[in-house]
Structures are given as C-alpha cells and as structure tokens.
Design a protein around this motif. Structure first.
Motif, PDB file in Angstrom:
ATOM      1  N   UNK A 169       0.808  -1.221   0.000  1.00 15.75           N
ATOM      2  CA  UNK A 169       0.000   0.000   0.000  1.00 15.75           C
ATOM      3  C   UNK A 169       0.843   1.275   0.000  1.00 15.75           C
ATOM      4  N   UNK A 170       2.175   1.132   0.051  1.00 17.47           N
ATOM      5  CA  UNK A 170       3.073   2.278   0.127  1.00 17.47           C
ATOM      6  C   UNK A 170       3.998   2.268  -1.073  1.00 17.47           C
ATOM      7  N   UNK A 171       3.463   2.711  -2.204  1.00 17.55           N
ATOM      8  CA  UNK A 171       4.188   2.654  -3.482  1.00 17.55           C
ATOM      9  C   UNK A 171       5.532   3.371  -3.437  1.00 17.55           C
ATOM     10  N   UNK A 172       5.632   4.401  -2.609  1.00 14.13           N
ATOM     11  CA  UNK A 172       6.896   5.134  -2.511  1.00 14.13           C
ATOM     12  C   UNK A 172       8.005   4.303  -1.862  1.00 14.13           C
ATOM     13  N   UNK A 173       7.690   3.136  -1.315  1.00 14.18           N
ATOM     14  CA  UNK A 173       8.685   2.249  -0.708  1.00 14.18           C
ATOM     15  C   UNK A 173       9.096   1.103  -1.638  1.00 14.18           C
ATOM     16  N   UNK A 174       8.353   0.880  -2.698  1.00 12.58           N
ATOM     17  CA  UNK A 174       8.596  -0.278  -3.564  1.00 12.58           C
ATOM     18  C   UNK A 174       9.995  -0.287  -4.163  1.00 12.58           C
ATOM     19  N   UNK A 175      10.477   0.850  -4.642  1.00 14.68           N
ATOM     20  CA  UNK A 175      11.789   0.886  -5.293  1.00 14.68           C
ATOM     21  C   UNK A 175      12.893   0.470  -4.331  1.00 14.68           C
ATOM     22  N   UNK A 176      12.813   0.897  -3.096  1.00 14.63           N
ATOM     23  CA  UNK A 176      13.819   0.529  -2.103  1.00 14.63           C
ATOM     24  C   UNK A 176      13.796  -0.976  -1.835  1.00 14.63           C
ATOM     25  N   UNK A 177      12.612  -1.541  -1.774  1.00 14.70           N
ATOM     26  CA  UNK A 177      12.459  -2.972  -1.529  1.00 14.70           C
ATOM     27  C   UNK A 177      13.037  -3.790  -2.684  1.00 14.70           C
ATOM     28  N   UNK A 178      12.921  -3.287  -3.892  1.00 16.84           N
ATOM     29  CA  UNK A 178      13.354  -4.021  -5.089  1.00 16.84           C
ATOM     30  C   UNK A 178      14.859  -3.913  -5.357  1.00 16.84           C
ATOM     31  N   UNK A 179      15.549  -2.981  -4.736  1.00 14.58           N
ATOM     32  CA  UNK A 179      16.939  -2.685  -5.078  1.00 14.58           C
ATOM     33  C   UNK A 179      17.874  -3.884  -5.083  1.00 14.58           C
ATOM     34  N   UNK A 180      17.860  -4.689  -4.041  1.00 11.27           N
ATOM     35  CA  UNK A 180      18.840  -5.772  -3.923  1.00 11.27           C
ATOM     36  C   UNK A 180      18.688  -6.799  -5.029  1.00 11.27           C
ATOM     37  N   UNK A 181      17.467  -7.232  -5.302  1.00 11.51           N
ATOM     38  CA  UNK A 181      17.271  -8.209  -6.372  1.00 11.51           C
ATOM     39  C   UNK A 181      17.627  -7.621  -7.728  1.00 11.51           C
ATOM     40  N   UNK A 182      17.255  -6.377  -7.972  1.00  5.33           N
ATOM     41  CA  UNK A 182      17.568  -5.746  -9.256  1.00  5.33           C
ATOM     42  C   UNK A 182      19.072  -5.574  -9.434  1.00  5.33           C
ATOM     43  N   UNK A 183      19.766  -5.144  -8.387  1.00  5.36           N
ATOM     44  CA  UNK A 183      21.220  -4.981  -8.471  1.00  5.36           C
ATOM     45  C   UNK A 183      21.906  -6.325  -8.690  1.00  5.36           C
ATOM     46  N   UNK A 184      21.400  -7.358  -8.044  1.00  5.75           N
ATOM     47  CA  UNK A 184      21.999  -8.680  -8.198  1.00  5.75           C
ATOM     48  C   UNK A 184      21.824  -9.189  -9.630  1.00  5.75           C
ATOM     49  N   UNK A 185      20.649  -9.016 -10.202  1.00  8.15           N
ATOM     50  CA  UNK A 185      20.439  -9.428 -11.592  1.00  8.15           C
ATOM     51  C   UNK A 185      21.345  -8.655 -12.542  1.00  8.15           C
ATOM     52  N   UNK A 186      21.472  -7.374 -12.320  1.00  8.81           N
ATOM     53  CA  UNK A 186      22.349  -6.566 -13.168  1.00  8.81           C
ATOM     54  C   UNK A 186      23.805  -7.020 -13.025  1.00  8.81           C
ATOM     55  N   UNK A 187      24.205  -7.371 -11.815  1.00  8.83           N
ATOM     56  CA  UNK A 187      25.574  -7.849 -11.590  1.00  8.83           C
ATOM     57  C   UNK A 187      25.811  -9.187 -12.298  1.00  8.83           C
ATOM     58  N   UNK A 188      24.838 -10.077 -12.245  1.00  8.31           N
ATOM     59  CA  UNK A 188      24.970 -11.356 -12.946  1.00  8.31           C
ATOM     60  C   UNK A 188      25.125 -11.113 -14.445  1.00  8.31           C
ATOM     61  N   UNK A 189      24.294 -10.243 -14.995  1.00 10.30           N
ATOM     62  CA  UNK A 189      24.381  -9.941 -16.429  1.00 10.30           C
ATOM     63  C   UNK A 189      25.745  -9.347 -16.782  1.00 10.30           C
ATOM     64  N   UNK A 190      26.246  -8.469 -15.945  1.00  7.96           N
ATOM     65  CA  UNK A 190      27.549  -7.853 -16.174  1.00  7.96           C
ATOM     66  C   UNK A 190      28.672  -8.887 -16.093  1.00  7.96           C
ATOM     67  N   UNK A 191      28.621  -9.758 -15.101  1.00 11.25           N
ATOM     68  CA  UNK A 191      29.649 -10.789 -14.938  1.00 11.25           C
ATOM     69  C   UNK A 191      29.609 -11.768 -16.107  1.00 11.25           C
ATOM     70  N   UNK A 192      28.419 -12.090 -16.577  1.00  7.16           N
ATOM     71  CA  UNK A 192      28.273 -13.028 -17.688  1.00  7.16           C
ATOM     72  C   UNK A 192      28.841 -12.431 -18.973  1.00  7.16           C
ATOM     73  N   UNK A 193      28.559 -11.146 -19.212  1.00  4.94           N
ATOM     74  CA  UNK A 193      29.092 -10.474 -20.406  1.00  4.94           C
ATOM     75  C   UNK A 193      30.613 -10.414 -20.362  1.00  4.94           C
ATOM     76  N   UNK A 194      31.158 -10.104 -19.180  1.00  5.18           N
ATOM     77  CA  UNK A 194      32.604 -10.010 -19.023  1.00  5.18           C
ATOM     78  C   UNK A 194      33.268 -11.368 -19.256  1.00  5.18           C
ATOM     79  N   UNK A 195      32.633 -12.425 -18.746  1.00  2.07           N
ATOM     80  CA  UNK A 195      33.192 -13.772 -18.896  1.00  2.07           C
ATOM     81  C   UNK A 195      33.168 -14.229 -20.360  1.00  2.07           C
ATOM     82  N   UNK A 196      32.181 -13.760 -21.110  1.00  5.85           N
ATOM     83  CA  UNK A 196      32.040 -14.159 -22.512  1.00  5.85           C
ATOM     84  C   UNK A 196      32.885 -13.289 -23.446  1.00  5.85           C
ATOM     85  N   UNK A 197      33.366 -12.177 -22.972  1.00  5.08           N
ATOM     86  CA  UNK A 197      34.109 -11.244 -23.840  1.00  5.08           C
ATOM     87  C   UNK A 197      35.526 -11.721 -24.120  1.00  5.08           C
TER      88      UNK A 197
END
Length: 150
Positions: free
Chosen positions: A122-150
């Motif tokens: 019910x507190x939409x202004x808090x959603x982005x903070x709650x999502x940060x860790x999972x989103x950052x982790x997915x971005x890190x996996x994508x970055x690590x995968x690209x680096x490993x394939x380069x």
C-alpha cells in the motif's frame, strides 16, 4: 500521511529484526561484478558484489543504505542468495514486484521470506527501495556473464 497504526503494521518487529541482521555486509575483494543501484524517490542505495561459479552465485557482498524495508529485503535475499541461479533470482524479483503491485503470490523459495514485506504494497513510494537488492543482483549477474564471454 501514515497513522501510527499504519506505521506499526508496516514496520513490524520481524521487519525491524531483519533490517538489524543483514548478512554478507562485507564487500568482496575481487568480485566478478559490482553494481550500485539507487531508488530515486527515497535515495536508498544498494551496492552488490558477486562471484559466479557455473552460473550460480558463489560469493556475495552488499553495502545497504536504505530504509528498514529495503534493509529487510536485503537481509532475506542475502540469507538465501549463495547457490542461486539467475533464473531463481529473476523469479523472486518478478514475484516480489507482483506481490507489491497487485497483491500477487509470495516469491518462491528460497526467497519466500520476502512475504514479510507484503504490508508495504500500500506504500508505493517504498517499492523501489524494496526491489533494489534483487535488481542490483540481476544486473551484476548480467555484467559478470558479459565479461566472462568477452
């Protein structure tokens, strides 16, 4: 404006306990990838370091500067992230977002502890903070995968 009852419901004892006990707060010395994400509305930030082995998180570090809700999410994620694949983390991210936005189902195990954050829907202004860790982790996996394939 939130009433005192709303605040008590939102910041339950369980959420505060999770926020006070975040695992993997040590940054990694030589990560495969590092990603910092910021929630523009509230200014919460999370920096995630990962190491991948055979497509799974084998080491994890995080620096969390967020509200108690973002900290609680980081605590649940940090408790279960080692050994997870990108698909598991993406499924947790998608389910958490659906849970917050449309009262969807609890994220799948091992991230089902994120259910504790359901009152924040019910507190939409808090959603982005709650999502940060999972989103950052997915971005890190994508970055690590690209680096490993380069």
């Amino acid at each position: 404006m939130m009433s005192d009852t709303d605040l008590i419901k939102l910041y339950s004892a369980r959420i505060l306990a999770l926020a006070a006990d975040i695992p993997h707060l040590e940054r990694l010395d030589a990560p495969d990838a590092t990603v910092k994400r910021r929630a523009p509305l509230c200014g919460s930030t999370v920096t995630v370091d990962i190491k991948l082995t055979d497509g799974r998180i084998s080491a994890y570090g995080q620096d969390v500067k967020a509200c108690a809700l973002g900290q609680a999410a980081a605590s649940v994620v940090g408790s279960h992230i080692i050994g997870c694949t990108r698909d598991q983390i993406e499924a947790a991210r998608d389910a958490l977002l659906a849970m917050l936005k449309s009262d969807g189902p609890t994220p799948p195990a091992p991230f089902d502890g994120l259910e504790v954050l359901r009152p924040a829907r019910d507190y939409k202004n808090r959603h982005a903070s709650i999502m940060l860790t999972l989103e950052a982790t997915l971005e890190a996996i994508d970055s690590a995968t690209k680096t490993a394939c380069a």
